[in-house]
Enzyme design. Structure first.
Site, mmCIF file in Angstrom:
data_model
loop_
_atom_site.group_PDB
_atom_site.id
_atom_site.type_symbol
_atom_site.label_atom_id
_atom_site.label_comp_id
_atom_site.label_asym_id
_atom_site.label_seq_id
_atom_site.Cartn_x
_atom_site.Cartn_y
_atom_site.Cartn_z
ATOM 1 N N SER A 150 66.589 -9.430 -0.647
ATOM 2 C CA SER A 150 65.961 -9.225 0.652
ATOM 3 C C SER A 150 66.515 -10.202 1.688
ATOM 4 O O SER A 150 67.703 -10.185 1.977
ATOM 5 C CB SER A 150 64.438 -9.317 0.511
ATOM 6 O OG SER A 150 63.784 -8.822 1.651
ATOM 7 N N ASP A 227 61.631 1.767 -2.002
ATOM 8 C CA ASP A 227 61.386 0.511 -1.282
ATOM 9 C C ASP A 227 60.723 0.817 0.059
ATOM 10 O O ASP A 227 61.261 1.569 0.873
ATOM 11 C CB ASP A 227 62.725 -0.197 -1.067
ATOM 12 C CG ASP A 227 62.591 -1.635 -0.619
ATOM 13 O OD1 ASP A 227 61.731 -1.921 0.236
ATOM 14 O OD2 ASP A 227 63.361 -2.478 -1.109
ATOM 15 N N HIS A 260 60.567 -2.779 -3.902
ATOM 16 C CA HIS A 260 61.130 -4.033 -3.402
ATOM 17 C C HIS A 260 60.744 -5.235 -4.274
ATOM 18 O O HIS A 260 61.105 -6.359 -3.956
ATOM 19 C CB HIS A 260 60.626 -4.268 -1.970
ATOM 20 C CG HIS A 260 61.444 -5.229 -1.165
ATOM 21 N ND1 HIS A 260 62.724 -4.955 -0.750
ATOM 22 C CD2 HIS A 260 61.153 -6.476 -0.673
ATOM 23 C CE1 HIS A 260 63.191 -5.976 -0.042
ATOM 24 N NE2 HIS A 260 62.272 -6.914 0.007
#
Length: 283
Positions: A150, A227, A260
């Site tokens: 991320s 995600d 995620h």
């Protein structure tokens, strides 16, 4: 460059260590974790740096990714720094939001007050921390790779592209690929780097690749199709387009059903460590 050990645990024949030290780059005390595989007892080992995402510390990856098993198999060390400066006097988001300030350093050197006093994560990751690791642990500094998730995926990709020859390989899980075009990046860059978007582009993977100045280092990127941040924040399609237009090597793997979370990371971390081990000469 003194450090203080906070914790130590035996893990897959190696040692999972946590330490603190006074950082000259960040002007505060920092915590960091390192896994040393069993091979480090006999010789210096290659090292992979892991950069974590928003809200994380140095411990999230250590406890959730399950990376130690694979690091021991391949004989590589893994260094996991914190995601921002912390402590008394370190500026936070005035609204106490989780996507800016503490836990959200974005791996840049801030130029805007009050953040420019402490938020120099780029220098910390690229210069200060590697010197500290080399001085205290049996790592081979000529064999270094970097990866992240991320915000940390953004950090890993941009740092690798901006430092030719420093890393043998780079990979990322669900990275923020095009921060100048997403809310997380726009908020962070305006706060840390001013409203001058020309300064932002130097810390954007897509913009670096489009500029033709980036290190031609192959990139492995894994992204989950489920995600929640896929379209609004991460934008892997923009990365794919930038690499295609510039002829930059990229392996982008989309995984159906994955989100995620660290469940996603744990599912593929073994493949990433094997990818880096091959580039580092540890098959």
């Amino acid at each position: 460059m003194n450090l203080t050990q906070i914790a130590a645990s035996t893990c897959f024949g190696g040692q999972q260590l946590r330490f603190s030290h006074s950082s000259s780059s960040l002007s505060c005390s920092m915590n960091c974790s390192i896994y040393l595989p069993p091979q480090a007892e006999q010789s210096r080992v290659p090292v992979i740096y892991w950069l974590s995402g928003l809200t994380c510390s140095d411990e999230n990856f250590v406890h959730k990714a399950g990376a130690q098993r694979y690091a021991a198999e391949h004989g590589v060390a893994i260094v996991t720094p914190d995601t921002s400066p912390r402590g008394e006097g370190v500026a936070d988001d005035p609204s106490s939001s989780w996507d800016f300030g503490l836990g959200a350093g974005f791996y840049v050197n801030a130029t805007e007050p009050p953040y420019n006093r402490h938020y120099r994560m780029y220098d910390y990751v690229c210069e200060e921390l590697p010197r500290l690791i080399a001085a205290h642990f049996p790592v081979d500094t000529t064999r270094t790779s970097i990866m992240g998730h991320s915000m940390g995926g953004h950090g890993a990709l941009t740092i690798a592209l901006k430092n030719p020859g420093a890393y043998k390989s780079v990979s990322a899980f669900a990275p923020i690929c095009n921060p100048v075009e997403c809310p997380w990046g726009q908020k962070a860059f305006s706060g840390y780097l001013s409203d001058d978007k020309r300064a932002w582009k130097a810390h954007d993977t897509c913009e670096l690749i489009r500029s033709g100045t980036a290190e031609q280092l192959p990139m492995l990127v894994d992204q989950g199709s489920a995600d929640d941040f896929l379209e609004t924040q991460l934008k892997p399609g923009a990365l794919e387009q930038a690499c295609s237009a510039s002829g930059h090597p990229l392996e982008l793997r989309m995984h159906a059903g994955y989100d995620h979370s660290y469940f996603f990371i744990a599912s593929f971390i073994g493949e990433h460590i094997a990818y880096h081990a091959a580039a580092l000469g540890n098959f």
